[in-house]
Scaffold this motif. Structure first.
Motif, PDB file in Angstrom:
ATOM      1  N   UNK A   1     -13.663  -4.302  23.426  1.00 44.61           N
ATOM      2  CA  UNK A   1     -13.522  -3.011  22.766  1.00 44.61           C
ATOM      3  C   UNK A   1     -13.583  -3.186  21.256  1.00 44.61           C
ATOM      4  N   UNK A   2     -13.751  -2.072  20.546  1.00 42.78           N
ATOM      5  CA  UNK A   2     -13.822  -2.117  19.093  1.00 42.78           C
ATOM      6  C   UNK A   2     -12.409  -2.103  18.498  1.00 42.78           C
ATOM      7  N   UNK A   3     -12.337  -2.366  17.204  1.00 50.26           N
ATOM      8  CA  UNK A   3     -11.034  -2.377  16.531  1.00 50.26           C
ATOM      9  C   UNK A   3     -10.484  -0.952  16.454  1.00 50.26           C
ATOM     10  N   UNK A   4      -9.222  -0.816  16.724  1.00 48.19           N
ATOM     11  CA  UNK A   4      -8.597   0.507  16.749  1.00 48.19           C
ATOM     12  C   UNK A   4      -8.532   1.141  15.366  1.00 48.19           C
ATOM     13  N   UNK A   5      -8.542   0.297  14.299  1.00 46.84           N
ATOM     14  CA  UNK A   5      -8.447   0.837  12.947  1.00 46.84           C
ATOM     15  C   UNK A   5      -9.646   1.709  12.616  1.00 46.84           C
TER      16      UNK A   5
ATOM     17  N   UNK B   1     -10.591   6.355  10.678  1.00 47.24           N
ATOM     18  CA  UNK B   1     -11.351   6.623   9.467  1.00 47.24           C
ATOM     19  C   UNK B   1     -11.594   8.124   9.289  1.00 47.24           C
ATOM     20  N   UNK B   2     -11.733   8.504   8.021  1.00 48.87           N
ATOM     21  CA  UNK B   2     -12.013   9.902   7.698  1.00 48.87           C
ATOM     22  C   UNK B   2     -13.336  10.335   8.332  1.00 48.87           C
ATOM     23  N   UNK B   3     -14.338   9.455   8.245  1.00 48.02           N
ATOM     24  CA  UNK B   3     -15.613   9.720   8.910  1.00 48.02           C
ATOM     25  C   UNK B   3     -15.771   8.709  10.033  1.00 48.02           C
ATOM     26  N   UNK B   4     -15.786   9.210  11.263  1.00 50.09           N
ATOM     27  CA  UNK B   4     -15.827   8.331  12.420  1.00 50.09           C
ATOM     28  C   UNK B   4     -17.112   7.497  12.437  1.00 50.09           C
ATOM     29  N   UNK B   5     -16.990   6.251  12.878  1.00 47.12           N
ATOM     30  CA  UNK B   5     -18.156   5.391  13.048  1.00 47.12           C
ATOM     31  C   UNK B   5     -18.834   5.693  14.372  1.00 47.12           C
ATOM     32  N   UNK B   6     -20.155   5.546  14.376  1.00 42.77           N
ATOM     33  CA  UNK B   6     -20.875   5.629  15.639  1.00 42.77           C
ATOM     34  C   UNK B   6     -20.533   4.401  16.482  1.00 42.77           C
ATOM     35  N   UNK B   7     -20.667   4.487  17.811  1.00 42.25           N
ATOM     36  CA  UNK B   7     -20.300   3.330  18.656  1.00 42.25           C
ATOM     37  C   UNK B   7     -20.997   2.038  18.253  1.00 42.25           C
ATOM     38  N   UNK B   8     -22.300   2.130  17.953  1.00 36.63           N
ATOM     39  CA  UNK B   8     -23.025   0.909  17.563  1.00 36.63           C
ATOM     40  C   UNK B   8     -22.459   0.356  16.259  1.00 36.63           C
TER      41      UNK B   8
ATOM     42  N   UNK C   1     -19.475   0.706  15.091  1.00 39.82           N
ATOM     43  CA  UNK C   1     -18.135   0.186  15.347  1.00 39.82           C
ATOM     44  C   UNK C   1     -18.188  -1.190  16.001  1.00 39.82           C
ATOM     45  N   UNK C   2     -19.095  -1.373  16.963  1.00 38.28           N
ATOM     46  CA  UNK C   2     -19.221  -2.676  17.636  1.00 38.28           C
ATOM     47  C   UNK C   2     -19.752  -3.737  16.678  1.00 38.28           C
ATOM     48  N   UNK C   3     -20.746  -3.375  15.873  1.00 36.27           N
ATOM     49  CA  UNK C   3     -21.291  -4.343  14.907  1.00 36.27           C
ATOM     50  C   UNK C   3     -20.219  -4.749  13.901  1.00 36.27           C
ATOM     51  N   UNK C   4     -19.472  -3.785  13.395  1.00 32.39           N
ATOM     52  CA  UNK C   4     -18.415  -4.090  12.421  1.00 32.39           C
ATOM     53  C   UNK C   4     -17.336  -4.973  13.034  1.00 32.39           C
ATOM     54  N   UNK C   5     -16.966  -4.698  14.272  1.00 27.06           N
ATOM     55  CA  UNK C   5     -15.949  -5.510  14.956  1.00 27.06           C
ATOM     56  C   UNK C   5     -16.444  -6.933  15.165  1.00 27.06           C
TER      57      UNK C   5
ATOM     58  N   UNK D   1     -29.461   3.498   9.305  1.00 31.04           N
ATOM     59  CA  UNK D   1     -28.646   2.980  10.396  1.00 31.04           C
ATOM     60  C   UNK D   1     -27.177   2.845   9.995  1.00 31.04           C
ATOM     61  N   UNK D   2     -26.883   3.069   8.712  1.00 35.98           N
ATOM     62  CA  UNK D   2     -25.491   3.010   8.254  1.00 35.98           C
ATOM     63  C   UNK D   2     -25.030   1.630   7.857  1.00 35.98           C
TER      64      UNK D   2
END
Length: 588
Positions: free
Chosen positions: A258-262, A266-273, A275-279, A299-300
């Motif tokens: 799963x991705x990080x709960x933090x 966020x004020x602006x939600x991350x897209x699933x992709x 969030x996974x890349x950042x994690x 792609x953000x």
């Protein structure tokens, strides 16, 4: 010497030691293991292959630096314990090969820590086999699979192959020193005396004699029709993917982890992709210093990089951190006012337009006692501010020096060229380069060089060859051949000393007259006269000279290198393809 004579007499009062001469000082370290390559001729010194040493940090660092530079000032011997230190007695001298050693720490018995300095020949890609445990056949298998031989020996074959090597006398033990109180008898070093062709013939013979066999039955005829790598990859792509999947485990698997709960706060939600890349990258930064993010436009990537900085520090248990953000000049305002606050509205962002702003912040932070940040703090700096520095001037000049005999005999000068102040070698111009593969299968570049002539150095700094050859760094040691130069108040030390004498006289004269006065009124008058005299001297202090093309400034990166070591927790470089390629995030 023609042969190294080992002396293994050692006690707690007389331990084995190594001595090195580095930067005009002698350093001694304890030596727990040593292996050398014996010289071919009697007047040569033995070449260091392995050293296991321990001692104070300065001595270890000096030894490592000297060995890496190819020093000849190395000695092995025995120490005799005195009242305050050990007196070193040399047994023989050593030499090292430049840039061919690897360093790593090791834990010994009795909770002792040591450093192993090993030559490339002992790292599994040459003829030497180093083994610390009893499984010698496994280490031999690894060496046979290294760069020199390139044989894929299956684990179930290792005992048979090892026994066959012993029967054919292809393995011989190497004599070396080690401390028996710290290492057991299984610590061995062997040498493989066989060529690549002999190794291929040995394995082929064992297969034909059915002493070793593949786990699956086959004759290998299906490979006879494969003539190129492309055909091989297309034919066996599924088997290759399956093999890689078994051996390589990703740091973050979106199907399982799963991705990080933090990221959900966020004020602006991350897209699933995103969030996974950042994690995944936040986790990966614990294992390596930097990562590269590649992606199409929109792609953000900017959002991902900001989230990675926050997520990485959250994993480390930090609520606040310092992050350096390097961006092109056109994007500084966008990063500072929009991108970061879009997902971290409470973050503190500093837009650094001039190096002075960074210096002022760092000085104030230092004066406050260097408090740890309590919230995400970003410093947005443009590439131009980061590298805008003072002017460079050549640190070398052309030398052409002849002795009297060379002048009379019209011979070539003994000093001719631009000599590096670090290594003392003449800077070389590369006439041509050829690339070849060595016995280990590595690419080796052979260069034809000549000494740089007068007039070829020029007045501009060149990292690569252009119309004139490169002159930025020494061709032999890689050190900088240029130095930074800024206008000063005084053109020479003589001018400064004249001003310093006047100022010192004004200060000392005032002190002397203060001691002679009796009343308070006289004391005030004398102090006032002394201040006037000092002000008059200070008024003669010349201004900084103005020189075209030579500004008095320091680059932000230079200030960071000198004053801000370990200040930043993480660095983000946006649009780094303008300098190298794509995007980079690096842990400070």
């Amino acid at each position: 010497m023609s042969k190294v004579e080992w002396s293994f007499n050692e006690t707690d009062e007389q331990p084995k030691m190594m001595e090195v001469y580095h930067e005009k000082a002698w350093y001694d370290v304890f030596c727990y293991g040593l292996m050398v390559q014996e010289p071919e001729k009697s007047y040569q010194d033995a070449t260091l292959l392995l050293a296991i040493v321990a001692g104070n940090d300065s001595a270890i660092q000096s030894l490592k630096a000297s060995i890496d530079l190819g020093s000849k000032g190395l000695y092995f011997g025995q120490g005799e314990k005195g009242l305050t230190a050990y007196e070193f007695k040399r047994e023989f001298s050593l030499t090292s090969e430049r840039g061919k050693y690897n360093n790593f720490g090791i834990s010994l018995q009795s909770n002792r820590k040591a450093v192993i300095i090993a030559h490339d020949k002992l790292m599994g890609n040459d003829e030497y086999v180093m083994c610390f445990d009893e499984d010698v056949s496994e280490e031999v298998r690894k060496v046979l699979g290294g760069g020199k031989y390139g044989l894929h020996i299956l684990p179930e074959w290792k005992e048979v192959v090892y026994d066959e090597l012993l029967k054919r006398n292809y393995i011989e033990p190497v004599e070396f020193y080690y401390d028996p109180s710290l290492f057991n008898e299984s610590f061995t070093i062997l040498r493989l005396n066989l060529s690549e062709e002999e190794a291929d013939e040995l394995i082929s013979t064992l297969i034909k004699q059915k002493k070793i066999a593949f786990p699956h039955v086959g004759s290998g005829t299906s490979l006879e029709g494969v003539d190129d790598l492309t055909t091989y990859m297309q034919t066996y792509v599924n088997a290759l993917v399956e093999k890689v999947s078994m051996q390589v485990k990703p740091t973050h698997d979106p199907m399982e982890h799963s991705t990080m709960s933090v990221f959900n706060d966020y004020k602006r939600k991350l897209f699933p992709v995103q969030s996974h890349v950042s994690t995944g990258i936040a986790k990966r930064l614990f294992n390596q210093k930097s990562v590269i993010i590649q992606g199409e436009m929109s792609t953000g990537k900017t959002t991902i990089m900001t989230a990675i900085a926050d997520g990485y520090n959250k994993l480390k248990g930090k609520t606040g951190f310092f992050s350096c953000v390097l961006v092109p000049p056109s994007l500084t305002k966008k990063w500072a006012e929009e991108e970061i606050h879009a997902i971290l509205p409470d973050a503190e962002v500093h837009l650094i337009r001039h190096t002075k702003q960074l210096i002022d912040y760092h000085v104030a932070w230092t004066n406050q006692g260097r408090p740890k940040p309590t919230k995400p703090t970003f410093f947005v700096i443009s590439f131009t501010t980061m590298r805008g520095d003072c002017a460079y001037e050549p640190a070398v000049h052309f030398q052409k020096i002849k002795t009297k005999k060379q002048v009379l005999g019209q011979r070539q000068p003994y000093r001719y060229g631009y000599y590096c102040p670090t290594c003392g070698s003449a800077h070389q111009v590369v006439s041509s380069e050829t690339t070849r593969l060595n016995e280990q299968g590595e690419e080796v570049t052979d260069r034809d060089t000549r000494t740089m002539d007068a007039g070829e150095f020029g007045t501009t700094r060149r990292i690569r060859n252009s119309k004139k050859p490169a002159n930025a760094f020494c061709s032999e040691c890689g050190d900088n051949l240029w130095t930074k130069l800024v206008p000063t108040r005084f053109s020479s030390f003589k001018e400064w000393s004249q001003y310093e004498k006047k100022l010192s006289y004004a200060i000392n004269d005032g002190k002397g007259r203060v001691e002679d006065v009796q009343s308070t009124q006289q004391l005030q008058n004398v102090k006032a006269q002394g201040e006037k005299l000092k002000d008059a001297v200070r008024a003669t202090l010349p201004d900084f000279k103005k020189m075209v093309g030579k500004p008095r400034k320091v680059a932000a990166i230079e200030y960071m290198r000198r004053r801000m070591k370990n200040f930043f927790d993480l660095t983000i470089v946006d649009e780094v393809h303008e300098c190298v390629t794509r995007y980079l995030i690096s842990v400070a």
